[in-house]
Design a protein around this motif. Structure first.
Motif, PDB file in Angstrom:
ATOM      1  N   ALA A  57       0.864  -1.299  -0.022  1.00 49.47           N
ATOM      2  CA  ALA A  57      -0.108  -0.054  -0.163  1.00 49.47           C
ATOM      3  C   ALA A  57       0.959   1.280  -0.126  1.00 49.47           C
ATOM      4  N   THR A  58       2.099   1.158   0.022  1.00 47.21           N
ATOM      5  CA  THR A  58       2.898   2.329   0.185  1.00 47.21           C
ATOM      6  C   THR A  58       3.131   3.062  -1.237  1.00 47.21           C
ATOM      7  N   LYS A  59       3.613   4.198  -1.327  1.00 46.06           N
ATOM      8  CA  LYS A  59       3.513   4.993  -2.417  1.00 46.06           C
ATOM      9  C   LYS A  59       4.431   4.530  -3.327  1.00 46.06           C
ATOM     10  N   ASP A  60       5.783   3.932  -3.325  1.00 46.14           N
ATOM     11  CA  ASP A  60       6.537   3.336  -4.448  1.00 46.14           C
ATOM     12  C   ASP A  60       6.630   1.621  -4.432  1.00 46.14           C
ATOM     13  N   SER A  61       5.397   1.255  -3.789  1.00 46.22           N
ATOM     14  CA  SER A  61       5.331  -0.118  -3.989  1.00 46.22           C
ATOM     15  C   SER A  61       5.428  -0.895  -5.563  1.00 46.22           C
ATOM     16  N   SER A  62       5.887  -2.045  -5.627  1.00 43.87           N
ATOM     17  CA  SER A  62       6.125  -2.686  -6.928  1.00 43.87           C
ATOM     18  C   SER A  62       4.762  -3.117  -7.089  1.00 43.87           C
ATOM     19  N   ALA A  63       3.915  -3.517  -6.076  1.00 41.53           N
ATOM     20  CA  ALA A  63       2.528  -4.000  -6.397  1.00 41.53           C
ATOM     21  C   ALA A  63       1.456  -2.878  -7.281  1.00 41.53           C
ATOM     22  N   PRO A  91       2.021   3.443 -10.898  1.00 38.14           N
ATOM     23  CA  PRO A  91       1.055   4.134 -10.168  1.00 38.14           C
ATOM     24  C   PRO A  91       0.390   5.222 -10.862  1.00 38.14           C
ATOM     25  N   PRO A  92      -1.046   5.629 -10.809  1.00 37.86           N
ATOM     26  CA  PRO A  92      -1.405   6.616 -11.528  1.00 37.86           C
ATOM     27  C   PRO A  92      -0.733   8.118 -10.924  1.00 37.86           C
ATOM     28  N   ARG A  93      -0.502   8.853 -12.110  1.00 31.41           N
ATOM     29  CA  ARG A  93       0.242  10.163 -11.798  1.00 31.41           C
ATOM     30  C   ARG A  93      -0.499  11.326 -12.664  1.00 31.41           C
ATOM     31  N   CYS A  94      -0.461  12.488 -12.132  1.00 36.71           N
ATOM     32  CA  CYS A  94      -1.022  13.558 -12.973  1.00 36.71           C
ATOM     33  C   CYS A  94      -0.088  13.764 -14.080  1.00 36.71           C
ATOM     34  N   HIS A  95      -0.803  14.093 -15.073  1.00 38.66           N
ATOM     35  CA  HIS A  95       0.047  14.683 -16.250  1.00 38.66           C
ATOM     36  C   HIS A  95       0.557  16.175 -15.867  1.00 38.66           C
ATOM     37  N   PRO A  96       1.836  16.218 -16.307  1.00 39.57           N
ATOM     38  CA  PRO A  96       2.322  17.590 -16.005  1.00 39.57           C
ATOM     39  C   PRO A  96       1.817  18.655 -15.919  1.00 39.57           C
ATOM     40  N   GLU A  97       0.937  19.253 -16.775  1.00 42.96           N
ATOM     41  CA  GLU A  97       0.219  20.259 -17.020  1.00 42.96           C
ATOM     42  C   GLU A  97      -1.564  20.075 -16.700  1.00 42.96           C
ATOM     43  N   GLY A 143      -9.561  11.151 -10.395  1.00 39.32           N
ATOM     44  CA  GLY A 143      -8.146  11.504 -10.214  1.00 39.32           C
ATOM     45  C   GLY A 143      -7.595  11.562  -8.994  1.00 39.32           C
ATOM     46  N   LYS A 144      -8.500  10.904  -8.019  1.00 38.24           N
ATOM     47  CA  LYS A 144      -7.818  11.326  -6.592  1.00 38.24           C
ATOM     48  C   LYS A 144      -6.342  10.760  -6.264  1.00 38.24           C
ATOM     49  N   SER A 145      -6.360   9.325  -6.581  1.00 37.61           N
ATOM     50  CA  SER A 145      -5.137   8.742  -6.315  1.00 37.61           C
ATOM     51  C   SER A 145      -3.911   9.255  -7.262  1.00 37.61           C
ATOM     52  N   ALA A 146      -4.070   9.692  -8.182  1.00 38.12           N
ATOM     53  CA  ALA A 146      -2.995  10.410  -9.195  1.00 38.12           C
ATOM     54  C   ALA A 146      -2.548  11.598  -8.494  1.00 38.12           C
ATOM     55  N   VAL A 147      -3.727  12.379  -7.849  1.00 38.41           N
ATOM     56  CA  VAL A 147      -3.282  13.531  -7.232  1.00 38.41           C
ATOM     57  C   VAL A 147      -2.344  13.201  -5.827  1.00 38.41           C
ATOM     58  N   ALA A 148      -2.712  12.210  -5.089  1.00 43.71           N
ATOM     59  CA  ALA A 148      -2.177  11.819  -4.172  1.00 43.71           C
ATOM     60  C   ALA A 148      -0.728  11.439  -4.319  1.00 43.71           C
ATOM     61  N   GLN A 149      -0.638  10.612  -5.433  1.00 39.74           N
ATOM     62  CA  GLN A 149       0.797  10.062  -5.929  1.00 39.74           C
ATOM     63  C   GLN A 149       1.636  11.233  -6.286  1.00 39.74           C
TER      64      GLN A 149
END
Length: 680
Positions: A60-66, A70-76, A106-112
């Motif tokens: 469940a951690t931020k950089d987990s291989s599982a 991970p979802p991330r926000c597009h830079p713009e 996109g909550k998870s992308a914002v969190a990541q």
């Protein structure tokens, strides 16, 4: 604690091996203890991690291989909310921030993305990304997982945790509040007294996916209680979730908390468009050997952008399908995707929106069986309303609740599980706020049986249900307030509130009634009438059998007949007189039309009589003394046609006869031409 783990004694055999390397802080030293753990300061670096790992959920951690990738926000994209999060972490206004948003925003992308930026600045303490489907949803793993990450990030903190575990080997088997206090709050209170540090972020994404509402609220209680009793700690809690009702209420009680909402607005739609265009460019570049230089065509790209408008998960799902590396044919994938979205005929090998459908299915599956019948009733209205003019749909959640004949408590139980996909007003705002889907994709999902399966809302079923409610409330209205209106029906409904409201106060029962009668005046459209139905609906016929049509407005009698689709083989609707009442009605009808030409109506009825033809058709509806005769008249040049009715217990008045003659003049009715054409 339900996780099976080796005993503390077994684990400490490895934990107390001769250390290869010691990491100590010059300013923070563990307190000396006694007994078998008196040499806690000599523990090897990984000792605390070995103890924590069986109790933690490191996936469940931020950089987990599982979770990779991970979802991330597009830079713009999501620039404003990301900027506000950065400012929040650097000031002391709020110790906790709640970011809420509907499913797929996109909550998870914002969190990541926020976690990544915190990591770059050495301000990331810990993260926990909840997920029901991945099994990352157990409350008992949250504290050990947070402690594990904090121990990596802050060596001084790690020594204090080692000391706590050395002094109390059973600590990881204690209750969560005890673990939270002794492994997080007390160590950081000690650190802050000795050497105050800059704020660090702890991110909890998808709190609503933690197993059970009670567990979600318990975790919130632990955090908020800690913030009240230890306001000087450097921990900043970022919590992201869907706007579930119990979470909205819990956060409303805690004033020392900031709030952000990810809504589908113009800025969000722009962000999704940027993301979609960028991904299309990447897909085109990746498959440049197989893709024409002018792909995708402008019209296809426009259609895709309009479809995914504002919903990141919808866009991501579509783009993953288009760029599927197993297919290596983005052009064909886009064609099949758009055909699927248009519901074009043909069988596809797989569902392009399976990821989105899984999300929606999970949301509906979490609704308790005991209330799902009422939930389906609400969804039936939401599906039906697309056939009604926007000017006439319910703009009041409270009015809709009354129309559905649901008590306030039953209504909110029914919609409680729909918060991820629907905007639902709080009770105090319900009189002025409508129910709304966050995105049209959820309605499309509900209406497609192949996608939603057992959760599908059958359009005929929805229309029948809404028609039954319309009949019920119209009968209430006319029998209480319109018994003497005749052809001068009071369409403004200038009367008292409707009886039988399920949720109303003295202050608002009249406007609620007005909202309901306004909806009743416009219950159908030609699209509904033109739908193909599977035979006659017996429930509707049974309801119509008990209706007193004598007080009904003629247009509404015709409208309900069109909706119910009876044929002249039923006893409710007839084209030939079958009783003394019918013969009396036919006599009155001939009196009004001056014994002119008229024909029995052809069933199934059409929304309008044919253009360019002379026509006057009639039928009977109702039982016994409650029956009326209904007719429409149309000349070869008139549009549209108008309906009239007569009742058997009141002889037509001279006023009615004159009004009908005036209507004939208005439509330029020619009796001779009509007779010649209709008798052919």
């Amino acid at each position: 604690m339900s996780l099976p783990v080796p005993s503390i004694a077994d684990r400490t055999k490895n934990w107390l091996r001769p250390p290869k390397r010691r990491l100590r802080s010059s300013s923070i030293r563990p307190v000396e203890g006694t007994g078998s753990f008196s040499n806690a300061q000599d523990f090897i670096v990984n000792g605390v991690f070995e103890l924590l790992e069986p109790y933690a959920c490191l996936d469940a951690t931020k950089d987990s291989s599982a979770r990779h990738p991970p979802p991330r926000c597009h830079p713009e994209t999501r620039l404003k909310v990301r900027e506000r999060l950065a400012k929040w972490l650097s000031n002391d206004e709020w110790k906790m921030l709640w970011v809420r948003g509907s499913a797929g925003t996109g909550k998870s992308a914002v969190a990541q993305s926020f976690g990544d930026s915190c990591g770059e600045e050495k301000k990331h303490g810990a993260s926990y990304f909840f997920s029901q489907t991945a099994g990352r949803n157990r409350l008992e793993t949250v504290v050990p997982t947070i402690v594990y990450q904090l121990a990596i990030a802050i060596p001084e903190y790690r020594y204090l945790v080692e000391h706590q575990l050395a002094n109390n080997p059973l600590l990881l088997r204690n209750s969560l509040p005890v673990q939270f206090r002794e492994l997080i709050i007390e160590p950081f209170a000690t650190l802050q007294r000795q050497n105050p540090r800059e704020p660090i972020a702890i991110i909890l994404d998808g709190l609503d996916e933690c197993e059970g509402e009670d567990d979600q609220l318990e975790l919130l209680d632990m955090i908020t209680n800690a913030l009240r009793t230890n306001p000087d700690l450097p921990l900043r809690w970022l919590i992201l979730s869907r706007p579930e009702a119990h979470l909205k209420y819990a956060f409303s009680k805690f004033t020392d908390c900031g709030r952000e909402e990810l809504i589908i607005d113009a800025a969000c739609r722009d962000d999704v468009e940027k993301y979609t265009r960028e991904r299309i460019t990447q897909i085109k570049d990746k498959f440049r050997k197989f893709t024409p230089t002018d792909w995708p065509p402008t019209n296809q790209l426009k259609e895709l952008l309009e479809t995914v408008s504002g919903l990141f998960i919808f866009a991501s799902t579509c783009l993953n399908y288009i760029g599927d590396p197993k297919e290596t044919n983005p052009q064909s994938q886009l064609n099949s995707l758009l055909a699927f979205l248009r519901r074009s005929p043909g069988v596809m090998s797989r569902n392009p929106l399976s990821a989105l459908d899984l999300l929606y299915s999970r949301i509906l599956a979490n609704i308790p069986f005991t209330v799902f019948k009422e939930t389906r009733q609400v969804l039936a209205y939401m599906s039906y309303r697309r056939y009604v003019s926007k000017r006439h749909i319910f703009n009041s959640t409270q009015a809709l609740c009354n129309f559905l004949r649901l008590k306030r408590s039953d209504f909110y139980k029914a919609v409680d599980g729909l918060h991820p996909v629907m905007s639902i007003a709080e009770p105090e705002d319900a009189a002025q706020s409508p129910l709304q889907f966050y995105h049209a994709s959820f309605q499309d999902f509900l209406l497609d049986t192949n996608r939603s399966g057992k959760f599908a809302i059958d359009e005929q079923e929805a229309i029948v249900y809404m028609t039954q409610l319309c009949i019920y409330w119209y009968e209430v209205d006319v029998t209480h307030f319109h018994t003497n209106d005749g052809w001068d029906f009071d369409e403004n409904h200038a009367h008292d509130s409707l009886p039988g409201l399920t949720w109303a106060s003295e202050d608002n029962k009249l406007p609620l009634s007005r909202s309901m009668t306004c909806f009743l005046e416009h219950p159908l459209s030609q699209d509904i009438v033109d739908m193909q139905w599977d035979g006659v609906v017996e429930d509707l016929l049974s309801q119509l059998s008990n209706v007193d049509f004598r007080c009904w407005m003629a247009a509404y009698v015709l409208g309900i007949t069109l909706l119910c689709r009876p044929d002249n083989s039923t006893s409710v609707v007839r084209t030939e007189p079958s009783s003394p009442t019918d013969y009396q009605l036919l006599e009155y009808f001939n009196l009004v039309i001056g014994n002119g030409i008229a024909q029995p109506a052809l069933f199934p009825l059409k929304y309008h009589l044919p253009d360019g033809q002379w026509n006057r058709e009639y039928f009977f509806i109702g039982h016994g003394a409650k029956s009326v005769i209904v007719w429409r008249t149309k000349s070869a040049t008139s549009y549209p046609d108008q309906a009239f009715t007569l009742r058997c217990d009141v002889e037509p008045s001279q006023v009615q006869i004159r009004k009908y003659q005036e209507y004939l003049l208005q439509i330029k009715w020619d009796e001779e031409k009509a007779k010649l054409e209709m008798e052919e």
